[in-house]
Design a protein around this motif. Structure first.
Motif, mmCIF file in Angstrom:
data_model
loop_
_atom_site.group_PDB
_atom_site.id
_atom_site.type_symbol
_atom_site.label_atom_id
_atom_site.label_comp_id
_atom_site.label_asym_id
_atom_site.label_seq_id
_atom_site.Cartn_x
_atom_site.Cartn_y
_atom_site.Cartn_z
ATOM 1 N N GLU A 43 0.814 -1.159 0.022
ATOM 2 C CA GLU A 43 0.012 0.145 -0.023
ATOM 3 C C GLU A 43 0.905 1.164 -0.059
ATOM 4 O O GLU A 43 2.081 1.399 0.859
ATOM 5 N N GLY A 44 0.698 2.347 -0.843
ATOM 6 C CA GLY A 44 1.298 3.519 -0.898
ATOM 7 C C GLY A 44 2.279 3.426 -1.775
ATOM 8 O O GLY A 44 2.968 4.566 -2.089
ATOM 9 N N ASP A 45 2.877 2.288 -2.510
ATOM 10 C CA ASP A 45 3.876 2.114 -3.318
ATOM 11 C C ASP A 45 3.372 2.907 -4.609
ATOM 12 O O ASP A 45 2.324 2.897 -5.164
ATOM 13 N N GLY A 61 -5.238 -7.118 -0.816
ATOM 14 C CA GLY A 61 -5.943 -6.600 0.282
ATOM 15 C C GLY A 61 -5.575 -5.500 0.964
ATOM 16 O O GLY A 61 -4.485 -4.961 0.190
ATOM 17 N N PHE A 62 -5.503 -5.080 2.314
ATOM 18 C CA PHE A 62 -5.101 -3.986 2.698
ATOM 19 C C PHE A 62 -5.165 -4.081 4.313
ATOM 20 O O PHE A 62 -5.673 -5.179 4.805
ATOM 21 N N TYR A 63 -4.733 -3.153 4.981
ATOM 22 C CA TYR A 63 -4.593 -3.278 6.539
ATOM 23 C C TYR A 63 -5.320 -2.423 7.245
ATOM 24 O O TYR A 63 -5.234 -1.108 6.776
ATOM 25 N N ASP A 64 -6.099 -2.526 7.811
ATOM 26 C CA ASP A 64 -7.027 -1.790 8.592
ATOM 27 C C ASP A 64 -6.439 -0.885 9.736
ATOM 28 O O ASP A 64 -5.281 -0.991 10.012
ATOM 29 N N ASN A 65 -7.229 -0.297 10.293
ATOM 30 C CA ASN A 65 -6.432 1.018 11.217
ATOM 31 C C ASN A 65 -6.055 0.205 12.353
ATOM 32 O O ASN A 65 -4.953 0.734 13.455
ATOM 33 N N GLU A 66 -6.310 -1.071 12.678
ATOM 34 C CA GLU A 66 -5.791 -1.748 13.870
ATOM 35 C C GLU A 66 -4.643 -2.651 13.354
ATOM 36 O O GLU A 66 -4.007 -3.369 14.221
ATOM 37 N N GLY A 67 -4.154 -2.484 12.013
ATOM 38 C CA GLY A 67 -3.314 -3.498 11.776
ATOM 39 C C GLY A 67 -3.612 -4.751 11.036
ATOM 40 O O GLY A 67 -2.734 -5.575 10.896
ATOM 41 N N LYS A 93 -3.407 1.241 -3.557
ATOM 42 C CA LYS A 93 -4.124 1.401 -2.045
ATOM 43 C C LYS A 93 -4.476 0.121 -1.463
ATOM 44 O O LYS A 93 -5.051 0.004 -0.581
ATOM 45 N N GLU A 94 -3.916 -1.001 -2.273
ATOM 46 C CA GLU A 94 -3.715 -2.339 -1.681
ATOM 47 C C GLU A 94 -2.245 -2.808 -1.697
ATOM 48 O O GLU A 94 -1.376 -2.216 -2.274
ATOM 49 N N PHE A 95 -2.207 -4.069 -1.036
ATOM 50 C CA PHE A 95 -1.097 -4.635 -1.362
ATOM 51 C C PHE A 95 -1.230 -6.089 -2.155
ATOM 52 O O PHE A 95 -2.397 -6.385 -2.267
ATOM 53 N N ALA A 96 -0.289 -6.449 -2.697
ATOM 54 C CA ALA A 96 -0.422 -7.704 -3.507
ATOM 55 C C ALA A 96 0.652 -8.553 -3.048
ATOM 56 O O ALA A 96 1.735 -8.265 -2.969
ATOM 57 N N ILE A 184 -10.131 -17.057 4.298
ATOM 58 C CA ILE A 184 -11.649 -17.144 4.127
ATOM 59 C C ILE A 184 -12.346 -16.196 4.862
ATOM 60 O O ILE A 184 -13.270 -15.668 4.369
ATOM 61 N N ALA A 185 -12.043 -15.973 6.302
ATOM 62 C CA ALA A 185 -12.744 -15.423 7.380
ATOM 63 C C ALA A 185 -12.649 -13.870 6.867
ATOM 64 O O ALA A 185 -13.806 -13.419 6.793
ATOM 65 N N ALA A 186 -11.439 -13.377 6.077
ATOM 66 C CA ALA A 186 -11.512 -12.145 5.867
ATOM 67 C C ALA A 186 -12.304 -11.757 4.590
ATOM 68 O O ALA A 186 -13.025 -10.846 4.546
ATOM 69 N N LEU A 187 -12.435 -12.688 3.857
ATOM 70 C CA LEU A 187 -13.141 -12.655 2.671
ATOM 71 C C LEU A 187 -14.941 -12.540 2.647
ATOM 72 O O LEU A 187 -15.527 -12.021 1.966
ATOM 73 N N ILE A 188 -15.185 -13.435 3.788
ATOM 74 C CA ILE A 188 -16.561 -13.496 4.052
ATOM 75 C C ILE A 188 -17.102 -12.596 5.270
ATOM 76 O O ILE A 188 -18.236 -12.585 5.557
#
Length: 225
Positions: A43-45, A61-67, A93-96, A184-188
């Motif tokens: 993110e940010g590159d 994906g990305f990292y939220d405010n809590e990391g 705006k995301e990482f890969a 999977i948890a993050a996706l759903i």
């Protein structure tokens, strides 16, 4: 076959890109190899290149405010990353991140991609189609997250996997997971513990069967509820 919300459509750009231009590009810029957990970008590159996946799989994906890591999608062969540069975005705006060893990537400089968009109509039409489909999938994804409980979200996810990536096995379909339960948890939109408990419930009900940690057999996809 219609692709599900959890994976973007695997448009094989090798069938779209001019083979002569692509082969000439590879002579000067050979494929880059990434192993599991290697980042293609963060993110940010600054967006200087567009990435074409030729082998393996990449998560975005990305990292939220809590990391905490929030996974948006998993992409495979023929998919592209960084095409936002063609629409004025200059930073990611995301990482890969590669999720399989020997993930092979062809890199196109933004200037080269802009040349293809300008001079090669099938390429520009494919990009436009991808963005339209992406918006439709995000809308459906939002509806699922808002109006279905965790079990239903997991069931929808598994049905999409069966339809899009499953192979016939016995009376049903077998799928191979290239992601963790946390992914999977993050996706759903659920916790990893919830996903683990739901998988246990589905297996005890005879709706799924695990072969090791990565393979899942679904004996009746339509009956998966």
């Amino acid at each position: 076959m219609n692709k599900g919300v959890w994976f973007f459509e695997e448009v094989d750009l090798y069938e779209i890109l001019c083979p002569y231009k692509y082969n000439d590009h590879l002579k000067v810029h050979p494929l880059s190899c990434y192993n599991k957990t290697d980042f293609l970008f963060m993110e940010g590159d600054p967006v200087r290149e567009i990435f074409l996946i030729t082998e393996g799989r990449v998560k975005v994906g990305f990292y939220d405010n809590e990391g905490n890591e929030q996974v948006i999608s998993f992409l495979g062969r023929g998919e592209i990353l960084g095409e936002v540069a063609l629409f004025g975005q200059n930073r990611y705006k995301e990482f890969a991140q590669a999720v399989t060893d020997r993930t092979m990537i062809c890199k196109l400089r933004v200037e080269k991609a802009q040349e293809l968009v300008r001079d090669y109509v099938p390429f520009s039409l494919t990009l436009t189609k991808r963005f339209s489909e992406r918006v439709q999938r995000l809308e459906r994804h939002l509806q699922i997250l808002l109006f279905k409980d965790a079990r239903q979200r997991l069931v929808e996810f598994l049905k999409d996997l069966c339809r899009d990536f499953g192979s016939p096995y016995r009376t049903g379909v077998k799928i191979t997971l290239e992601m963790t339960q946390s992914d999977i948890a993050a996706l759903i939109g659920a916790s990893r513990k919830t996903v683990s408990l739901l998988f246990t419930d589905l297996e005890e009900a005879g709706l799924v069967k695990f072969f090791g940690r990565k393979e899942i057999y679904v004996p009746d996809v339509e009956g998966l509820v």
